[in-house]
Design an enzyme around this catalytic site. Structure first.
Site, PDB file in Angstrom:
ATOM      1  N   ASN A 173      62.197 107.028  54.646  1.00  0.00           N
ATOM      2  CA  ASN A 173      61.397 106.609  55.789  1.00  0.00           C
ATOM      3  C   ASN A 173      59.996 107.179  55.582  1.00  0.00           C
ATOM      4  OD1 ASN A 173      60.074 106.485  58.300  1.00  0.00           O
ATOM      5  ND2 ASN A 173      61.983 106.662  59.436  1.00  0.00           N
ATOM      6  N   VAL A 174      58.994 106.319  55.513  1.00  0.00           N
ATOM      7  CA  VAL A 174      57.644 106.774  55.153  1.00  0.00           C
ATOM      8  C   VAL A 174      57.040 107.716  56.189  1.00  0.00           C
ATOM      9  CG1 VAL A 174      57.132 104.747  53.748  1.00  0.00           C
ATOM     10  CG2 VAL A 174      56.531 104.748  56.191  1.00  0.00           C
ATOM     11  N   ASN A 219      52.369  99.887  51.579  1.00  0.00           N
ATOM     12  CA  ASN A 219      52.684  98.621  52.220  1.00  0.00           C
ATOM     13  C   ASN A 219      53.520  98.766  53.490  1.00  0.00           C
ATOM     14  OD1 ASN A 219      53.192  95.592  52.204  1.00  0.00           O
ATOM     15  ND2 ASN A 219      55.275  96.332  51.831  1.00  0.00           N
ATOM     16  N   SER A 241      46.030  93.991  58.029  1.00  0.00           N
ATOM     17  CA  SER A 241      46.398  92.706  58.625  1.00  0.00           C
ATOM     18  C   SER A 241      45.131  92.044  59.133  1.00  0.00           C
ATOM     19  CB  SER A 241      47.369  92.939  59.796  1.00  0.00           C
ATOM     20  OG  SER A 241      47.536  91.769  60.574  1.00  0.00           O
ATOM     21  N   TYR A 289      49.869  97.499  67.440  1.00  0.00           N
ATOM     22  CA  TYR A 289      49.769  96.965  66.080  1.00  0.00           C
ATOM     23  C   TYR A 289      48.312  96.808  65.654  1.00  0.00           C
ATOM     24  CZ  TYR A 289      50.579  93.788  62.132  1.00  0.00           C
ATOM     25  OH  TYR A 289      50.603  93.199  60.892  1.00  0.00           O
ATOM     26  N   ALA A 290      47.503  96.204  66.520  1.00  0.00           N
ATOM     27  CA  ALA A 290      46.095  96.010  66.170  1.00  0.00           C
ATOM     28  C   ALA A 290      45.402  97.347  65.959  1.00  0.00           C
ATOM     29  CB  ALA A 290      45.387  95.208  67.269  1.00  0.00           C
ATOM     30  N   LYS A 320      46.452  98.809  62.592  1.00  0.00           N
ATOM     31  CA  LYS A 320      45.907  98.107  61.430  1.00  0.00           C
ATOM     32  C   LYS A 320      44.399  98.285  61.297  1.00  0.00           C
ATOM     33  CE  LYS A 320      49.746  96.584  59.714  1.00  0.00           C
ATOM     34  NZ  LYS A 320      50.264  97.200  58.468  1.00  0.00           N
TER      35      LYS A 320
END
Length: 258
Positions: A59-60, A86, A139, A152-153, A156
């Site tokens: 798990n990163v 990634n 993204s 999420y935004a 990213k």
């Protein structure tokens, strides 16, 4: 693609989706490939089809688990030429007032903590070598505001901030750092995103699927192979002066679903 034979490439979240496609393409180009993923089953399936690939379930966001991976690569390779940071997650969909702090933190951690850990390890080796390339997966949401997807935004955009900073910090050592900004990528992950967003927006999933294409100038979805083409270019000698760039592979996004 020139210059990839024998290059040492680490791909996080390499068990499925974009990461698995990267692993297959770099392996086919003659690179030495290592992958990690928290999905052990997917990891076994992908690694089993690629002879010689190093695979570690990790798990990163967990430093101890990532250290197991780094120790193996230190032992087997003693360095790294290309890092594809990634790993990430789409996180929750919903209005800001309806999201929990726990979900917010989990999304930022998956997208940023893993990149931080992998880049720190890779930087130590690449500085000693005097060269290397890092590719962080952001993204198109890292270039736009994204209604109903604030965690999420934010994550990213943070990936691009990290990339820009590392490109400046590591450039004097001959290390290039770039970010990949995919648009809507065909596959199971995007279908899950559409399901969540359709519910958050009160839309029919098929209507939302059409909106994703409508907002793209080329009226098309992106494939994992489209992204892999760019990753292989950025690992090659052909991109020796490309650094600090947020490269959108998206058919030119003109608007995000809102």
């Amino acid at each position: 693609m020139n210059g990839l034979e024998g290059k040492r490439v680490l791909i996080t979240a390499g068990g499925s989706g974009i990461g698995a496609c990267f692993a297959r393409r770099f392996h086919a180009a003659g690179a030495k490939v290592a992958i990690c993923d928290m999905d052990a089953e997917a990891l076994v399936e992908t690694a089993g089809a690629l002879p010689g690939v190093i695979s570690v379930a990790a798990n990163v966001t967990q430093p101890d688990e990532m250290q197991v991976l780094f120790d193996q690569l230190d032992s087997h390779w003693g360095g790294v030429d290309m890092l594809c940071a990634n790993a990430g997650t789409g996180g929750p969909a919903g209005a800001i007032e309806d999201l929990s702090l726990e979900d917010w933190r989990a999304c930022l951690s998956a997208n940023l903590d893993g990149a931080f850990l992998a880049c720190g390890w890779a930087a130590r080796h690449m500085k000693e070598q005097g060269n290397g390339s890092m590719l962080l997966t952001s993204s198109t949401a890292g270039l736009w505001g994204y209604p109903m997807r604030s965690p999420y935004a934010t994550a990213k955009w943070g990936v691009i901030g990290l990339m820009k900073t590392l490109a400046s910090e590591l450039g004097p050592y001959g290390i290039r750092v770039n970010a990949l900004c995919p648009g809507a990528v065909e596959g199971p992950r995007m279908e899950r995103v559409i399901t969540r967003e359709a519910e958050a927006h009160g839309l029919d999933p098929e209507e939302l699927r059409k909106r994703y294409v409508t907002g793209v100038a080329m009226k098309t979805w992106v494939t994992a192979d489209d992204l892999a083409d760019t990753a292989l270019f950025l690992a090659s000698d052909a991109s020796s002066k490309v650094s600090g760039q947020a490269l959108a592979v998206d058919g030119h996004t003109e608007s995000l679903v809102g």
